[in-house]
Design a protein around this motif. Structure first.
Motif, short mmCIF file in Angstrom:
data_model
loop_
_atom_site.label_atom_id
_atom_site.label_comp_id
_atom_site.label_asym_id
_atom_site.label_seq_id
_atom_site.Cartn_x
_atom_site.Cartn_y
_atom_site.Cartn_z
N ASP A 1 0.83 -1.21 0.00
CA ASP A 1 0.00 0.00 0.00
C ASP A 1 0.86 1.26 0.00
O ASP A 1 0.53 2.26 -0.64
N ARG B 1 1.82 7.47 -6.24
CA ARG B 1 0.84 8.55 -6.40
C ARG B 1 1.51 9.91 -6.16
O ARG B 1 1.30 10.87 -6.91
N VAL C 1 7.11 5.87 2.75
CA VAL C 1 6.57 6.48 1.54
C VAL C 1 7.60 7.42 0.92
O VAL C 1 7.82 7.41 -0.29
N GLU D 1 1.06 4.46 -2.62
CA GLU D 1 1.01 5.84 -2.18
C GLU D 1 2.25 6.61 -2.66
O GLU D 1 2.15 7.76 -3.09
#
Length: 320
Positions: A29, A36, A122, A33
């Protein structure tokens, strides 16, 4: 009084397998992210932005006497000046990436959208994606050797997913001159310990970029009344009868720790960026990109978001 913050997915630090499984469930996940976020900043992400060996045109510049570059006669014929054509340096550069895996990074307050660990991963994966697209070599200390691949972020994510245990502070002695390293952590250890750990990079001529991930509650210290603080690293507890009485000294210590690290980085030509977990991750990516593309280092960059408070020890990671 409601809970101000909590440690996400509390897992015993000695249970390496459980921590590995937790990380494995989070990484896919977080990779999505990261991609993105990359798509929002990729338009401003360029190559090395310096003159050197390469095939792509970079710029025209006026010819100066003794210049060894070849004159571009077609461009020079347009006016009364003589110009040379520069190409952009395209030699692959090695950038090491690291996100702090220690238990303190699991903290998330009610004011934040994500935990510090989530934000750190991230940021690291987004940088891996951006650097891979730019053709750079990337690596992760104690996890991978330097490699070049268009799917670099995915490869690192897969390695992280299968790593049962990662050291709290990796061995940085193998990283050599002319490399960059991006370190993402809360850097809440005493500044002297952090500097001692990173000193090997300074001695080897490595250029480092520190990203401090900060939860807003760690800066503002919003605790009041009887409050129990827990150190996620050791499990030690501290109970304060009137927590608000600690706030002023706490903020001063936190601010002093950050400013000491930032000043140290500035002297070394490194960058120091602060990213808050209630702010956008892309803000840190833009600032680190600016620091990495400055030739010869960057004068300690501090990005504070919209917070001005501060802290200095692990009391800020408390559960209240």
């Amino acid at each position: 009084m409601g809970r101000i913050g909590e440690v996400q997915a509390p897992v015993a630090t000695r249970d390496a397998l459980a921590r590995g499984r937790l990380r494995a469930s989070l990484v896919p996940d977080l990779l999505v992210e990261a991609r993105r976020i990359v798509n929002t900043v990729i338009a401003g992400w360029h190559g090395r932005r310096k003159r050197g060996i390469g095939e792509n045109f970079w710029q025209f510049r006026p010819y100066v006497e003794g210049d060894s570059s070849r004159i571009d006669w077609r461009r020079s014929a347009r006016d009364d000046h003589t110009y040379v054509r520069d190409r952009e340096w395209e030699a692959a550069h090695t950038v090491w990436l690291w996100a702090d895996p220690s238990p303190s990074m699991l903290y998330k307050s009610a004011a934040a959208s994500v935990s510090k660990e989530s934000r750190a991963l991230v940021l690291a994966l987004a940088l891996a994606e951006l650097l891979s697209r730019s053709g750079e070599r990337i690596a992760w200390p104690d996890l991978t050797d330097p490699f070049t691949a268009r799917n670099g972020a995915e490869r690192i994510a897969a390695q992280l997913s299968h790593a049962a245990a990662l050291p709290a502070k990796p061995d940085l002695s193998a990283i050599r001159r002319f490399c960059d390293i991006v370190l993402v952590s809360d850097f809440l250890d005493p500044a002297e310990e952090t500097k001692a750990w990173l000193d090997v990079l300074a001695r080897h001529g490595v250029r480092a970029h520190l990203i401090e991930v900060a939860d807003p509650a760690e800066e503002t210290f919003p605790y009041a009344g009887r409050t129990e603080f827990t150190d996620p690293e050791t499990g030690d507890k501290l109970t304060a009868g009137r927590a608000e009485m600690l706030a002023e000294e706490y903020r001063l210590l936190y601010k002093a720790r950050r400013e000491e690290l930032a000043a140290w980085c500035k002297r070394l030509g490194w960058s120091y960026t602060v990213n808050h977990t209630d702010r956008l991750a892309s803000e840190a990516l833009v600032r680190v990109h600016m620091a990495m593309t400055v030739e010869g280092g960057h004068a300690g960059l501090i990005a504070r978001g919209n917070h001005t408070g501060s802290i200095a020890n692990r009391a800020g990671k408390a559960v209240a």
